[in-house]
Design an enzyme around this catalytic site. Structure first.
Site, PDB file in Angstrom:
ATOM      1  N   LYS A  50      13.126  35.296 -38.102  1.00 21.15           N
ATOM      2  CA  LYS A  50      13.419  34.597 -36.867  1.00 21.15           C
ATOM      3  C   LYS A  50      13.984  33.207 -37.131  1.00 21.15           C
ATOM      4  CE  LYS A  50       9.124  36.412 -35.015  1.00 21.15           C
ATOM      5  NZ  LYS A  50       7.790  36.015 -34.544  1.00 21.15           N
ATOM      6  N   GLU A 106      21.412  31.370 -42.785  1.00 21.26           N
ATOM      7  CA  GLU A 106      19.980  31.315 -43.100  1.00 21.26           C
ATOM      8  C   GLU A 106      19.397  29.950 -42.742  1.00 21.26           C
ATOM      9  OE1 GLU A 106      17.349  32.541 -43.156  1.00 21.26           O
ATOM     10  OE2 GLU A 106      16.759  33.481 -45.022  1.00 21.26           O
ATOM     11  N   ASP A 110      14.186  28.935 -50.184  1.00 17.42           N
ATOM     12  CA  ASP A 110      13.000  28.396 -50.833  1.00 17.42           C
ATOM     13  C   ASP A 110      12.949  28.989 -52.243  1.00 17.42           C
ATOM     14  OD1 ASP A 110      10.556  26.979 -50.858  1.00 17.42           O
ATOM     15  OD2 ASP A 110       9.449  28.735 -50.213  1.00 17.42           O
ATOM     16  N   LYS A 138      15.799  24.076 -50.653  1.00 19.70           N
ATOM     17  CA  LYS A 138      14.727  23.417 -51.414  1.00 19.70           C
ATOM     18  C   LYS A 138      14.851  23.879 -52.858  1.00 19.70           C
ATOM     19  CE  LYS A 138      10.935  24.462 -48.825  1.00 19.70           C
ATOM     20  NZ  LYS A 138       9.541  24.409 -48.302  1.00 19.70           N
ATOM     21  N   VAL A 160       8.568  22.171 -44.072  1.00 17.61           N
ATOM     22  CA  VAL A 160       9.223  21.622 -42.892  1.00 17.61           C
ATOM     23  C   VAL A 160       9.139  22.559 -41.690  1.00 17.61           C
ATOM     24  CG1 VAL A 160      10.804  20.085 -44.120  1.00 17.61           C
ATOM     25  CG2 VAL A 160      11.474  22.463 -43.743  1.00 17.61           C
TER      26      VAL A 160
HETATM   27  P1  IMP Z   1      12.132  32.700 -49.957  1.00 18.91           P
HETATM   28  O1  IMP Z   1      13.401  31.934 -50.225  1.00 18.91           O
HETATM   29  O2  IMP Z   1      12.248  34.163 -50.203  1.00 18.91           O
HETATM   30  O3  IMP Z   1      10.968  32.067 -50.646  1.00 18.91           O
HETATM   31  O4  IMP Z   1      11.756  32.623 -48.423  1.00 18.91           O
HETATM   32  C1  IMP Z   1      12.383  31.815 -47.556  1.00 18.91           C
HETATM   33  C2  IMP Z   1      11.724  31.954 -46.215  1.00 18.91           C
HETATM   34  O5  IMP Z   1      10.428  31.362 -46.213  1.00 18.91           O
HETATM   35  C3  IMP Z   1      12.540  31.209 -45.194  1.00 18.91           C
HETATM   36  O6  IMP Z   1      13.517  32.028 -44.604  1.00 18.91           O
HETATM   37  C4  IMP Z   1      11.478  30.718 -44.229  1.00 18.91           C
HETATM   38  O7  IMP Z   1      11.246  31.688 -43.243  1.00 18.91           O
HETATM   39  C5  IMP Z   1      10.243  30.548 -45.083  1.00 18.91           C
HETATM   40  N1  IMP Z   1      10.091  29.147 -45.523  1.00 18.91           N
HETATM   41  C6  IMP Z   1      10.310  28.625 -46.745  1.00 18.91           C
HETATM   42  N2  IMP Z   1      10.086  27.298 -46.771  1.00 18.91           N
HETATM   43  C7  IMP Z   1       9.733  26.958 -45.522  1.00 18.91           C
HETATM   44  C8  IMP Z   1       9.402  25.693 -44.892  1.00 18.91           C
HETATM   45  O8  IMP Z   1       9.378  24.601 -45.487  1.00 18.91           O
HETATM   46  N3  IMP Z   1       9.101  25.758 -43.571  1.00 18.91           N
HETATM   47  C9  IMP Z   1       9.107  26.919 -42.858  1.00 18.91           C
HETATM   48  N4  IMP Z   1       9.435  28.104 -43.394  1.00 18.91           N
HETATM   49  C10 IMP Z   1       9.734  28.126 -44.716  1.00 18.91           C
HETATM   50 MG    MG Z   2      13.860  32.906 -42.768  1.00 19.84          MG
END
Ligand code: IMP
Ligand code: MG
Length: 181
Positions: A50, A106, A110, A138, A160
């Site tokens: 979302k 996106e 992260d 990040k 965040v």
């Molecule tokens: P990843 O890159 O697979 O670790 O996941 C990324 C997802 O984690 C993003 O699309 C967000 O939904 C969630 N996410 C990662 N960091 C944050 C943050 O600082 N705040 C809120 N959601 C986050």
């Molecule tokens: Mg996401």
């Protein structure tokens, strides 16, 4: 967890990291960039639900060329001890993407695991091209070698909220991006 008390809700908004004005300016610039780059080409903007819904809504209004919009949702299952994970698509695109230039829109990258897997799945469907545009990055947290083609803001390792990003499903409707306390 449900929050209804306004003071409790607000007490977790530590400080604004990126203001509404700064976001607006960057989104406008990104829309212009897409409009120039993809002019004359069949463009499909794909948002991952979302978190990216606010960004996509604002960005799409800054795109001045014909484009289609699609949504996907995914669930990730990652063991902390494993470097590879499983992503399950819980909602898929309605379009056959083989006739489109696809831009994944996106909210934040992260660890990069979810997006890497989604990009792999979409590449397998042979779009005309595939690019990744992210509102936030990040890089300190990255576990997978994944770079967005376009990043609006690079931030340190803060958690965040706002502008689509949630904590426990709340705060997505904040018009700015804040650090969660
Ligand atoms: P990843 O890159 O697979 O670790 O996941 C990324 C997802 O984690 C993003 O699309 C967000 O939904 C969630 N996410 C990662 N960091 C944050 C943050 O600082 N705040 C809120 N959601 C986050
Ligand atoms: Mg996401």
């Amino acid at each position: 967890m449900q929050i209804t008390a306004k003071n409790e809700y607000e007490s977790h908004i530590k400080r604004v990291i990126i203001s509404e004005e700064e976001i607006k300016k960057a989104v406008k610039k990104a829309g212009k960039m897409l409009s120039e780059k993809y002019e004359g080409k069949p463009l499909l903007l794909v948002s991952i639900l979302k978190g990216a819904f606010v960004f996509l809504a604002d960005l799409s209004k800054e795109v001045s060329i014909p484009c289609e919009i699609g949504f996907m949702a995914a669930k990730s299952y990652f063991e902390s001890t494993e470097s590879s994970g499983q992503v399950q698509i819980t909602m898929d695109l309605a379009q056959d993407i083989s006739q489109y230039h696809v831009v994944i829109v996106e909210d934040i990258i992260d660890t990069g695991r979810t997006l890497a897997e989604i990009a792999r799945i979409l590449r397998g469907r042979k779009p005309l091209s595939l690019e990744i545009l992210t509102l936030l990055d990040k890089p300190e947290r990255r576990l997978i070698d994944l770079e967005a083609d376009y990043t609006l803001f690079t931030i340190p390792d803060y958690f965040v909220i706002g502008y689509g990003l949630d904590y426990g499903e709340y705060y997505r409707n904040l018009p700015y991006i804040a650090e969660y306390e």
